[in-house]
Design a protein around this motif. Structure first.
Motif, PDB file in Angstrom:
ATOM      1  N   UNK A  31       0.887  -1.109   0.009  1.00  0.00           N
ATOM      2  CA  UNK A  31       0.094  -0.042  -0.031  1.00  0.00           C
ATOM      3  C   UNK A  31       0.841   1.133  -0.007  1.00  0.00           C
ATOM      4  N   UNK A  32       0.909   2.230  -0.968  1.00  0.00           N
ATOM      5  CA  UNK A  32       1.275   3.407  -0.913  1.00  0.00           C
ATOM      6  C   UNK A  32       0.291   4.498  -1.247  1.00  0.00           C
ATOM      7  N   UNK A  33       0.622   5.868  -0.731  1.00  0.00           N
ATOM      8  CA  UNK A  33      -0.252   6.993  -0.892  1.00  0.00           C
ATOM      9  C   UNK A  33       0.178   7.591  -2.179  1.00  0.00           C
ATOM     10  N   UNK A  34      -0.754   8.094  -2.803  1.00  0.00           N
ATOM     11  CA  UNK A  34      -0.751   8.781  -4.231  1.00  0.00           C
ATOM     12  C   UNK A  34       0.086   9.995  -3.770  1.00  0.00           C
ATOM     13  N   UNK A  35       1.159  10.411  -4.118  1.00  0.00           N
ATOM     14  CA  UNK A  35       1.700  11.797  -3.757  1.00  0.00           C
ATOM     15  C   UNK A  35       0.982  12.940  -3.856  1.00  0.00           C
ATOM     16  N   UNK A  36       0.816  13.629  -2.946  1.00  0.00           N
ATOM     17  CA  UNK A  36       0.085  14.771  -2.866  1.00  0.00           C
ATOM     18  C   UNK A  36       0.524  15.990  -3.818  1.00  0.00           C
ATOM     19  N   UNK A  37       1.619  15.894  -4.310  1.00  0.00           N
ATOM     20  CA  UNK A  37       2.114  16.981  -5.210  1.00  0.00           C
ATOM     21  C   UNK A  37       1.967  16.430  -6.518  1.00  0.00           C
ATOM     22  N   UNK A  38       1.500  15.474  -6.886  1.00  0.00           N
ATOM     23  CA  UNK A  38       1.210  14.914  -8.073  1.00  0.00           C
ATOM     24  C   UNK A  38       0.092  15.266  -8.875  1.00  0.00           C
ATOM     25  N   UNK A  39       0.137  15.606 -10.203  1.00  0.00           N
ATOM     26  CA  UNK A  39      -1.104  16.212 -10.874  1.00  0.00           C
ATOM     27  C   UNK A  39      -2.027  14.742 -11.694  1.00  0.00           C
ATOM     28  N   UNK A  48       3.945   2.379 -11.797  1.00  0.00           N
ATOM     29  CA  UNK A  48       4.091   3.462 -10.783  1.00  0.00           C
ATOM     30  C   UNK A  48       5.567   3.661 -10.429  1.00  0.00           C
ATOM     31  N   UNK A  49       5.731   4.695  -9.832  1.00  0.00           N
ATOM     32  CA  UNK A  49       7.060   5.155  -9.534  1.00  0.00           C
ATOM     33  C   UNK A  49       7.292   5.491  -8.150  1.00  0.00           C
ATOM     34  N   UNK A  50       8.457   5.672  -7.721  1.00  0.00           N
ATOM     35  CA  UNK A  50       8.488   6.058  -6.052  1.00  0.00           C
ATOM     36  C   UNK A  50       8.031   7.561  -6.140  1.00  0.00           C
ATOM     37  N   UNK A  51       7.455   7.921  -5.192  1.00  0.00           N
ATOM     38  CA  UNK A  51       6.953   9.415  -5.135  1.00  0.00           C
ATOM     39  C   UNK A  51       7.987  10.106  -4.247  1.00  0.00           C
ATOM     40  N   UNK A  52       7.731  11.613  -4.072  1.00  0.00           N
ATOM     41  CA  UNK A  52       8.811  12.324  -3.657  1.00  0.00           C
ATOM     42  C   UNK A  52       9.368  12.212  -2.180  1.00  0.00           C
ATOM     43  N   UNK A  55       6.808   6.170   1.409  1.00  0.00           N
ATOM     44  CA  UNK A  55       5.604   5.808   1.406  1.00  0.00           C
ATOM     45  C   UNK A  55       4.552   6.199   0.125  1.00  0.00           C
ATOM     46  N   UNK A  56       4.918   7.003  -0.651  1.00  0.00           N
ATOM     47  CA  UNK A  56       4.451   7.851  -1.586  1.00  0.00           C
ATOM     48  C   UNK A  56       4.686   7.023  -2.913  1.00  0.00           C
ATOM     49  N   UNK A  57       3.882   7.085  -3.992  1.00  0.00           N
ATOM     50  CA  UNK A  57       3.816   6.789  -5.306  1.00  0.00           C
ATOM     51  C   UNK A  57       3.332   7.863  -6.332  1.00  0.00           C
ATOM     52  N   UNK A  64       9.344  11.066 -12.148  1.00  0.00           N
ATOM     53  CA  UNK A  64      10.299  10.462 -12.208  1.00  0.00           C
ATOM     54  C   UNK A  64      10.726   9.559 -10.719  1.00  0.00           C
ATOM     55  N   UNK A  65      11.691   8.613 -10.873  1.00  0.00           N
ATOM     56  CA  UNK A  65      11.780   7.773  -9.735  1.00  0.00           C
ATOM     57  C   UNK A  65      11.965   6.284 -10.090  1.00  0.00           C
ATOM     58  N   UNK A  66      12.166   5.604  -9.174  1.00  0.00           N
ATOM     59  CA  UNK A  66      12.456   4.301  -9.300  1.00  0.00           C
ATOM     60  C   UNK A  66      11.108   3.428  -9.392  1.00  0.00           C
ATOM     61  N   UNK A  67      11.104   2.302 -10.370  1.00  0.00           N
ATOM     62  CA  UNK A  67       9.939   1.674 -10.428  1.00  0.00           C
ATOM     63  C   UNK A  67       9.308   1.002  -9.408  1.00  0.00           C
TER      64      UNK A  67
END
Length: 151
Positions: A31-39, A48-52, A55-57, A64-67
């Motif tokens: 389970x991961x939270x969709x990054x609040x900063x993403x549009x 999906x990629x690692x978020x900023x 615990x986020x994606x 950009x980020x790791x798969x």
């Protein structure tokens, strides 16, 4: 009282995007939270990629980020989400196992899997990023639903 549904198909669909393909014991879903900063929302079956932050994606499209894995279908999402994970929702992400995704080209079982910068899944290596330990688990003659094995 009017009929709720007056027509239906005699056959169910074989699969849906983001549906876990089988009950193998080696399946792993986090389970991961969709990054609040993403549009960009994340659709079922999308990579999906690692978020900023931890615990986020985020979506591959515009990110950009790791798969991290593939977004799993969640029938409990509120209807307003439109079959997508939007910012701040908790998403199920398959990191190991077999899942139904949209292959953007014809693929063959056993071929390595790649993701494009736009988030499309393919078997084409040129200008794309290999999914570590990712391979196609079914064969298609055209673009469409295919089984992708992670792990």
């Amino acid at each position: 009282m009017p009929a709720v549904q007056s027509t239906f198909s005699s056959n169910q669909a074989a699969a849906f995007l983001g549906q876990i393909a089988d009950g193998e014991q080696v399946t792993n879903v986090i389970s991961r939270v969709v990054d609040p900063a993403t549009a960009n929302p994340i659709s079922f079956g999308d990579p999906v990629l690692q978020g900023a932050s931890d615990g986020t994606i985020q979506s591959v499209s515009g990110g950009s980020g790791a798969f991290r894995g593939i977004a799993v279908r969640d029938p409990t999402l509120p209807p307003s989400a439109g079959d997508q994970y939007v910012a701040t929702l908790t998403a199920a992400v398959l990191t190991k196992g077999v899942i139904w995704v949209n292959a953007t080209v014809a693929v063959a079982a056993g071929q390595p899997a790649y993701v494009t910068s736009a988030g499309a899944l393919t078997n084409v290596a040129t200008n794309n990023t290999a999914i570590a330990n990712g391979m196609w688990d079914s064969t298609t003659t055209i673009a469409g639903l295919a089984r992708l094995r992670l792990g």
